[in-house]
Design a protein around this motif. Structure first.
Motif, PDB file in Angstrom:
ATOM      1  N   SER A 212       0.978  -1.316  -0.346  1.00 54.34           N
ATOM      2  CA  SER A 212       0.198  -0.134  -0.104  1.00 54.34           C
ATOM      3  C   SER A 212       0.806   1.194  -0.036  1.00 54.34           C
ATOM      4  O   SER A 212       1.741   1.294   0.782  1.00 54.34           O
ATOM      5  CB  SER A 212      -0.876   0.355   1.118  1.00 54.34           C
ATOM      6  OG  SER A 212      -1.944   1.439   1.230  1.00 54.34           O
ATOM      7  N   SER A 213       0.977   2.009  -0.696  1.00 54.32           N
ATOM      8  CA  SER A 213       1.192   2.963  -1.026  1.00 54.32           C
ATOM      9  C   SER A 213       0.425   4.593  -1.499  1.00 54.32           C
ATOM     10  O   SER A 213      -0.268   4.507  -2.681  1.00 54.32           O
ATOM     11  CB  SER A 213       2.779   3.343  -1.884  1.00 54.32           C
ATOM     12  OG  SER A 213       1.992   2.642  -3.475  1.00 54.32           O
ATOM     13  N   THR A 214       1.067   5.502  -0.800  1.00 58.64           N
ATOM     14  CA  THR A 214       0.420   7.435  -1.421  1.00 58.64           C
ATOM     15  C   THR A 214       1.737   7.602  -2.268  1.00 58.64           C
ATOM     16  O   THR A 214       3.112   7.309  -1.459  1.00 58.64           O
ATOM     17  CB  THR A 214      -0.161   7.712  -0.498  1.00 58.64           C
ATOM     18  OG1 THR A 214       0.697   7.936   0.582  1.00 58.64           O
ATOM     19  CG2 THR A 214      -1.094   6.845   0.027  1.00 58.64           C
ATOM     20  N   ALA A 215       1.574   8.462  -2.384  1.00 55.80           N
ATOM     21  CA  ALA A 215       2.380   9.542  -3.472  1.00 55.80           C
ATOM     22  C   ALA A 215       1.943  11.179  -3.218  1.00 55.80           C
ATOM     23  O   ALA A 215       0.947  11.298  -3.674  1.00 55.80           O
ATOM     24  CB  ALA A 215       2.997   9.148  -4.753  1.00 55.80           C
ATOM     25  N   GLN A 216       3.160  11.467  -3.457  1.00 54.94           N
ATOM     26  CA  GLN A 216       2.788  13.587  -3.503  1.00 54.94           C
ATOM     27  C   GLN A 216       4.002  14.256  -4.579  1.00 54.94           C
ATOM     28  O   GLN A 216       5.019  13.172  -4.078  1.00 54.94           O
ATOM     29  CB  GLN A 216       3.501  13.772  -2.191  1.00 54.94           C
ATOM     30  CG  GLN A 216       1.843  13.196  -0.639  1.00 54.94           C
ATOM     31  CD  GLN A 216       0.640  14.023  -0.741  1.00 54.94           C
ATOM     32  OE1 GLN A 216       0.911  15.406  -1.872  1.00 54.94           O
ATOM     33  NE2 GLN A 216      -0.360  13.564  -0.455  1.00 54.94           N
TER      34      GLN A 216
END
Length: 224
Positions: A156-160
């Motif tokens: 699970s990963s989020t990016a900015q």
């Protein structure tokens, strides 16, 4: 003299008899008919008219030359203005296109780096969004292969977004480097790990700004 009781004034009449007898008549010189003074005056008037005519001719030439110079100057300024305006328009268009390419690349990088093993179908859709038909197939195959790693790891990963910069532009083909900050959680690392993912995106502005090549997708996986 008195004729029939009427006084008639005597006048000097031409001596017709003398003329008839061949006697010489008084000789008149040309100067008697046209005095020297009058001839000089006539010459002076003619000279003044000639000078005035020459003066008017020179003045006309000067005015004509000035008009031609002004017209040439106006035409020259108009050309310079048009050329400068064209250059400014080209620069503005170039800046707008560069910004558009960088936005497309950075948005794509964020979507490609954002994954959830529970909903990989949504990731698949974003992974191929805006790509050419050829690249679409390649990315679909790559995404299927990556599932074999993402699911077991419970990825699970989020990016900015960080920054995107055009590396090159060749005839409307933009190559853009994009950087995103990624926070990743896995079964092995339940606490989020931070990493930076780098993407190289090729965008064809001549073909509806389609993405024709992408590199660095694997870097989004960072440390496991």
């Amino acid at each position: 003299m008195t004729i029939n009781g009427t006084k008639v004034q005597e006048t000097d009449a031409p001596d017709i008899a003398a003329a008839a007898s061949g006697a010489e008549l008084p000789h008149l010189e040309t100067e008697d008919l046209f005095p020297v003074e009058d001839g000089e005056a006539f010459g002076a008037v003619k000279s003044k008219r000639t000078e005035r005519s020459v003066s008017f001719s020179v003045r006309g030439l000067v005015v004509g030359a000035v008009i031609v110079a002004l017209v040439a100057a106006v035409v020259g300024l108009g050309w310079l203005y048009g050329d400068a305006r064209h250059q400014l328009d080209a620069q503005a268009t170039g800046s707008t296109n560069t910004a558009h390419a960088e936005k497309i690349a950075l948005d794509y990088a964020v979507n490609a780096a954002t994954m959830d093993y529970k909903d990989l179908q949504a990731w698949h859709v974003k992974l191929v969004a805006g790509t050419s038909p050829e690249l679409n197939k390649k990315l679909s195959d790559a995404g299927t292969s990556m599932e074999q790693v993402l699911v077991p790891l419970q990825w699970s990963s989020t990016a900015q977004p960080l920054v995107a910069k055009v590396r090159s532009n060749t005839a409307g083909i933009y190559v853009v480097d994009s950087f995103v900050s990624v926070q990743t959680k896995t079964i092995q690392a339940p606490d989020a790990l931070q990493s930076t993912a780098t993407y190289s995106t090729t965008i064809d502005s001549n073909n509806n700004w389609q993405i024709t090549d992408v590199g660095g997708i694997g870097s989004a996986m960072g440390p496991k």
